[in-house]
Design an enzyme around this catalytic site. Structure first.
Site, PDB file in Angstrom:
ATOM      1  N   THR B 106       0.834  -1.200   0.000  1.00 19.47           N
ATOM      2  CA  THR B 106       0.000   0.000   0.000  1.00 19.47           C
ATOM      3  C   THR B 106       0.864   1.243   0.000  1.00 19.47           C
ATOM      4  O   THR B 106       0.866   1.999   0.947  1.00 19.47           O
ATOM      5  CB  THR B 106      -0.949   0.009   1.208  1.00 19.47           C
ATOM      6  OG1 THR B 106      -0.161  -0.158   2.374  1.00 19.47           O
ATOM      7  CG2 THR B 106      -1.959  -1.074   1.094  1.00 19.47           C
ATOM      8  N   THR B 182       7.158  -3.707   2.565  1.00 19.73           N
ATOM      9  CA  THR B 182       8.569  -3.597   2.937  1.00 19.73           C
ATOM     10  C   THR B 182       9.160  -4.859   3.563  1.00 19.73           C
ATOM     11  O   THR B 182      10.373  -5.027   3.560  1.00 19.73           O
ATOM     12  CB  THR B 182       8.786  -2.436   3.927  1.00 19.73           C
ATOM     13  OG1 THR B 182       7.907  -2.618   5.041  1.00 19.73           O
ATOM     14  CG2 THR B 182       8.533  -1.110   3.260  1.00 19.73           C
ATOM     15  N   ASP B 183       8.318  -5.756   4.092  1.00 19.39           N
ATOM     16  CA  ASP B 183       8.865  -6.899   4.833  1.00 19.39           C
ATOM     17  C   ASP B 183       9.830  -7.736   4.009  1.00 19.39           C
ATOM     18  O   ASP B 183      10.880  -8.144   4.495  1.00 19.39           O
ATOM     19  CB  ASP B 183       7.729  -7.792   5.352  1.00 19.39           C
ATOM     20  CG  ASP B 183       7.131  -7.247   6.625  1.00 19.39           C
ATOM     21  OD1 ASP B 183       7.436  -6.075   6.949  1.00 19.39           O
ATOM     22  OD2 ASP B 183       6.373  -7.979   7.286  1.00 19.39           O
ATOM     23  N   LYS B 261      16.254  -5.050   5.443  1.00 16.09           N
ATOM     24  CA  LYS B 261      15.399  -4.339   6.391  1.00 16.09           C
ATOM     25  C   LYS B 261      15.955  -4.590   7.780  1.00 16.09           C
ATOM     26  O   LYS B 261      16.064  -5.742   8.206  1.00 16.09           O
ATOM     27  CB  LYS B 261      13.963  -4.858   6.285  1.00 16.09           C
ATOM     28  CG  LYS B 261      12.967  -4.016   7.087  1.00 16.09           C
ATOM     29  CD  LYS B 261      11.518  -4.483   6.895  1.00 16.09           C
ATOM     30  CE  LYS B 261      10.583  -3.507   7.580  1.00 16.09           C
ATOM     31  NZ  LYS B 261       9.169  -3.890   7.463  1.00 16.09           N
TER      32      LYS B 261
END
Lengths: 663, 460
Positions: B106, B182-183, B261
């Site tokens: 999103t 983003t994960d 990340k």
């Protein structure tokens, strides 16, 4: 502008037309005629150990210059329900502010700066909020739903405040009427603003996230004094819980005011209740004045749609001007813009508030929306005109203006010119409509300045980061057990104790009834005397001395207990109190030493009377029998104080003198 | 069945039925705690069946305990529908043509006011409605390839993406953006780095750490940075574009194979490991940090290698790990294993027989390090030498996740362990670097005076 226009005369004339009178001279019926109504939003910090959605300590404040790191953010409007942008949102975005947060590691974590989702809500805060909601007899909700209330001014790094309704619909009893409560919510406090200059606003994050309750009333108050009374009642009720913070900024009010034909104006950040009457009074008349302007404008300009200001680059030479703001702007290479407002003669100097005109409304908006620092323009109705005859003529030629027009000249960075022009036009157009929706900032002198456009109801969003929190019946019953005595009961109690009326405010403000009760119960001291010790003696001392640490009111209990244990006379209270107020850590024995107190028996003191009496008869110059009494008392006072009630000593001295005189 | 009670179940549905109340109706409710009125909202399916959600006239939502309800009366009905406004994305002559592929993250979205659900904005019109600044950067086209959460991105999506990007490049696009949760952004970045070789244009993966329904979101700025990098940069690599510091200042362009990340929620969560980022990016310019990168070209010569073997495992070693962990992989038909070992690349002795078994069966095992920073060095201790004897291959300074993706990609092309080894150990996109620069490893510790002085002046 016509040559014979007198600015001061216009201001006074319009003030009379509006019907403005100072508050003290304004009869109550005036407010009724204006259609004055007002409601309150009372904010009160809760006395919790930690913040509402993270585990940072609450209530630790630091100096503005004392910070560990800074970070920069920008706030972007999000789309509203109808696919449009909220008015405030758009305005804030137009201002293009760099928001800088100064953080201190001790009081700020990654949640505060919006780099970590919220932790489960602080239950201690929920307990306190529910207790206060129960005191207000609200309908407690079945489940707390954390909601996001958008703020784009940057005062909260997420861009919204997390808040939840605890209860709705209640009533508070004022002296002569009842005021309805809309709701009580729990929320996180915002940042403290350090400065807001040009395109840069700086915040400190220490206050951010401290749990707060907001009590909102219906607009049931019909006079400025009623607003004050309601504000006091809610403040006292909050404090009576013993679960709220006190001190500067721990309690703040937003006051909503409107009059017939006007609109709801929110006056924000009223940090002292005593400002409320003046602020609401002036706001009512400001709205009245705007309605007068509206009528006048619509009379002279039948088609407001066609009204259009003219903006031109100043093309004539202003380099000889002495006026510093323009000189500086020219040196910095800013642009100088002249503006003609057709048929606006007399509007810019029109009265709006004591000492403030319509031009001040423009100035406020230019500062906030277009980021132009004040003073940000000069105009044709300035009290002290900046332009001389030559410049005025050049301006008139440039703008091709007519006698009934008004003119403005402002200076701005190239990038701010467009917003500034739009802002001027927008505010002038609003004058045709009456009172624009906005929030205003309270000033000490009882006037207000523009703060923001009033946000719409569209700024509430469910918080997707938190689950609902059930509030069970058993939980409510458990909280009910924690409630203090009802505030109405407190009033009754004070009356029963025959405490003088002038003590009520101080005692309730500081929630001292429980303390008076404790002293009375344990030490059997007359409650009226305890009350006046607080509300007269201590209050007087508070006005005179500034202690290093906050004086704990429980110290009064300890003082009375010490006096009783030592079998001292209560006269010594007036000497002890200033010392313990300044040095609340000092032991009472040391206090007595500092007062050079020595213990004497009653007999030892009274024995001195006859010898002093004979000494006086040798040195006396006055025949007045009172002179002997005064002289003897004066000599004995230092050793009698605390050892024997002075009144008792006085009676003894009088008796001794009268008996001596009979000899 | 249509769920007319929208998320309500059990006791809550019973009470709605009892008083004949619909979701979205304006309702007056009498309870033992007093009266409430507002609009009945849908309820999240995961929440309990003891409460009804009500939107009060003030805009706040509250829950009403069904056990306290004595009466309900419907007085109106107001169903809400939500849609993101569309404005036609303007075409500007002379601006680069950029394609944005959507995967379901999103990156631009807004919240459904009443239910709290997130509505993604995706069409160019919607994106323009939300981030109009994009029109000043490029001429944008969009294509929604799939709608999956980041954690559900996998081989099929990698392959589809690679092929779609290849086609766009052939058609003459100037830059590619991929909107992504983003994960697992860095897994996809690694996969595309191997599947799309020698691209002539920038390929930028972008996400957001704070969703765009909040004013403080990083989504709009990330999107602008990504668009700038895709449209204007000279760097023709697969890159991740995310916030540099947590402040709204600049973005970083990270090599797709060296990025990870590193924080569960920070905006500046993506960091280049063992090297420096390739460049910084702002809304109007790209400033290279590294000098060696592939430059933008006019030709369309790109190799698309969309291969992936599903049966590859990444094993995170822990003390006292038992060999059955590896045996179970063998039993389940796994074809390759990457181990994230301790220190320089070690595991305990009990695993040796299982490792030996893998060698016999032709199941390659590659060693990476849990420390993330640094190279595997298996010559330093005997343990390492033993492991190599048993067939474990040190994977230099490949990040564990990257080695996993690369091994899957290699095994997707061949079963020949020697060919796999060649593929694995030949750097394609800096997944293995010859050297680690001194500034490739910087983790400052708070509290140390010079660090405190630094972060007071420089935004982290």
């Amino acid at each position: 502008m016509s040559k014979d226009f007198n600015v001061e005369k216009n201001f006074n004339l319009t003030k009379t037309n509006v019907g403005y009178t100072p508050r003290k001279e304004t009869p109550l019926k005036t407010y009724k005629e204006l259609g004055f109504i007002s409601g309150l939003e009372v904010h009160q910090q809760l006395k919790t150990k930690e913040k509402l959605f993270c585990r940072c300590p609450a209530g630790l404040y630091s100096n503005f210059e004392d910070y560990d790191a800074e970070l920069i953010r920008h706030m972007r409007p999000t789309l509203s329900e109808m696919g449009t942008y909220d008015g405030t949102a758009l305005m804030e975005f137009r201002t293009r502010k760099n928001i800088i947060y100064r953080i201190k590691n001790e009081t700020t974590c990654t949640y505060d700066v919006d780099d970590t989702p919220p932790f489960p809500i602080n239950r201690e805060a929920v307990d306190y909020a529910v207790q206060i909601a129960l005191q207000l007899k609200l309908n407690i909700v079945g489940e707390l739903h954390i909601t996001r209330k958008q703020y784009l001014d940057g005062s909260i790094p997420t861009g919204f405040q997390r808040t939840a309704i605890i209860g709705i619909e209640g009533i508070i009893p004022l002296k002569k009427k009842k005021i309805r409560i809309i709701q009580l919510s729990i929320e996180e406090d915002s940042c403290r603003e350090i400065s807001d200059i040009g395109h840069e606003r700086i915040y400190q994050t220490d206050r951010l996230g401290i749990p707060l309750i907001e009590t909102v009333t219906y607009p049931d108050m019909k006079t400025p004094d009623e607003v004050l009374e309601a504000a006091q009642y809610i403040r006292f009720l909050n404090r009576s819980s013993g679960k709220v913070r006190i001190g500067i900024g721990a309690g703040r009010e937003d006051v909503n005011v409107s009059i017939t034909g006007g609109t709801r104006i929110e006056i924000k950040g009223v940090s002292h209740n005593k400002w409320i009457p003046e602020l609401t009074h002036n706001e009512a008349f400001r709205q009245k004045a705007l309605l007068v302007i509206k009528d006048n404008l619509n009379k002279f300009i039948p088609d407001a749609e066609k009204w259009k200001p003219v903006f031109k680059n100043v093309d004539f030479d202003v380099s000889d001007i002495e006026y510093a703001p323009i000189k500086e702007a020219m040196n910095k290479g800013w642009r100088l813009i002249a503006c003609n407002l057709p048929d606006f003669n007399g509007i810019l100097s029109h009265f709006l508030q004591p000492g403030k005109t319509f031009a001040d409304e423009l100035e406020g908006r230019l500062k906030v929306i277009a980021c132009l620092e004040k003073p940000n323009f000069i105009h044709s109705e300035d009290m002290n005109p900046v332009f001389n005859e030559t410049l005025l003529n050049q301006r008139a030629k440039l703008l091709n203006c007519k006698a009934n027009d008004a003119q403005i000249v402002f200076w701005a960075l190239q990038e701010d010119v467009q917003t500034a022009c739009e802002t001027i036009e927008e505010r002038c157009r609003m004058a045709f409509e009456g009172v624009p929706n906005e929030t205003r900032k309270a000033l000490k002198d009882g006037t207000t300045i523009f703060e923001r456009v009033l946000p719409g109801a569209d700024r509430m969003y469910p918080d997707t980061d938190s689950a609902p929190i059930p509030i069970e019946d058993e939980y409510i019953e458990k909280q009910r057990k924690e409630l203090p005595v009802d505030l109405v009961e407190r009033y009754k109690q004070l009356k029963k104790w025959q405490v003088p009326d002038d003590c009520y405010h101080y005692i309730l403000r500081n929630n001292l009834v429980p303390e008076i009760e404790r002293i009375n119960n344990d030490l059997k001291i007359d409650p009226k005397y305890i009350a006046t010790t607080f509300a007269h003696t201590l209050k007087h001392i508070e006005g005179q001395l500034i202690p290093d640490v906050l004086f704990p009111y429980t110290k009064i209990y300890d003082m009375f207990k010490f006096i009783l244990d030592k079998k001292l006379s209560f006269d010594i209270v007036k000497s002890i109190l200033p010392v313990i107020y300044l040095y609340s850590q000092m032991e009472f024995e040391s206090v007595l030493n500092s007062l050079e107190f020595e213990g004497y028996t009653k007999e030892a003191i009274l024995n001195n009377v006859s010898s002093l009496q004979s000494m006086f008869s040798k040195i006396k110059k006055s025949k007045n029998p009172k002179a002997a009494e005064k002289w003897i008392m004066g000599n004995l006072r230092p050793i009698a104080l605390g050892n024997i009630p002075l009144r008792e000593l006085n009676t003894f001295v009088q008796k001794s003198i009268s008996e001596g005189g009979a000899k | 069945m249509i769920d007319i009670f929208k998320g309500y179940k059990g006791d809550a549905v019973e009470i709605l039925k009892k008083f004949n109340i619909r979701v979205w109706s304006e309702t007056e409710i009498k309870t033992t705690r007093g009266d409430f009125s507002g609009i009945i909202l849908p309820r999240s399916e995961n929440d309990d069946d003891k409460h009804i959600v009500l939107k009060l006239v003030t805009g706040y939502n509250v829950g009403i305990d069904v056990r306290t309800i004595t009466d309900m009366k419907e007085i109106g009905y107001k169903e809400a529908h939500y849609k993101i406004p569309e404005k036609e994305f303007p075409f500007t002559e002379g601006q680069s043509k950029v394609k944005l592929f959507g995967t379901g993250g999103t990156i631009a979205s807004r919240l459904d006011y009443r239910t709290g659900a997130v509505i993604p904005a995706f069409s160019p019109g919607e994106l323009y409605g939300a981030v109009p600044e994009l029109a000043d950067i490029c001429n944008l086209e969009t294509e929604k390839l799939f709608a999956v959460f980041s954690e559900n991105m996998g081989p099929e999506q990698y392959k589809t993406l690679a092929i779609a990007i290849g086609k766009e490049i052939e058609k003459g696009i100037d830059g590619i953006i991929i909107g992504h949760g983003t994960d697992t952004l860095h897994h996809t970045a690694a996969a595309l780095s191997f599947m799309i070789q020698n691209p002539p244009v920038p390929i930028i993966l972008v996400g957001s750490q704070r969703s765009s329904d909040r004013p403080s979101s990083d989504a709009a700025l990330n999107l602008m940075h990504a668009a700038t990098a895709a449209a204007k940069s000279d760097i023709a690599e697969v890159m991740v574009c995310m916030f540099g510091p947590t402040s709204d200042e600049y973005g970083l362009l990270h090599q797709g194979t060296r990025v990870r990340k590193m924080h569960s929620s920070y905006r500046s969560t993506f960091r280049t490991i063992g090297d420096t980022p390739i460049a910084t990016v702002t809304r109007d310019k790209i400033t290279p940090i590294k000098r060696n990168y592939n430059h933008r070209r006019n030709d369309r010569k790109v190799s698309i290698l969309p291969y992936f073997e599903d049966k590859v495992a990444l094993l995170y070693y822990y003390p006292n790990m038992q060999p059955d962990m590896i045996y179970s992989l063998i039993d389940n038909g796994y074809k390759g294993i990457v181990i994230a070992g301790t220190g320089l690349g070690h595991v305990n002795k009990p695993l040796y027989p299982a490792i030996k078994k893998c060698k016999e069966l032709g199941i390659p095992i590659y060693m990476t390090v849990q420390t993330l920073w640094g190279y595997v060095h298996m010559f330093v201790y005997d343990t390492g030498r033993d492991l190599m004897n048993y067939g474990i291959i040190p994977a230099e300074n490949m990040l564990p996740e990257v080695a996993f993706i690369k091994l899957s990609w290699a095994l997707g092309q061949t079963d020949d362990v020697d060919k796999v080894r060649d593929l694995m150990m030949t750097p394609i996109a800096n997944e293995i670097t010859k050297r680690e620069p001194y500034n490739g490893y910087l983790i400052y510790q708070g509290g140390i005076p010079e660090v405190e002085e630094f972060i007071k002046k420089v935004h982290k």
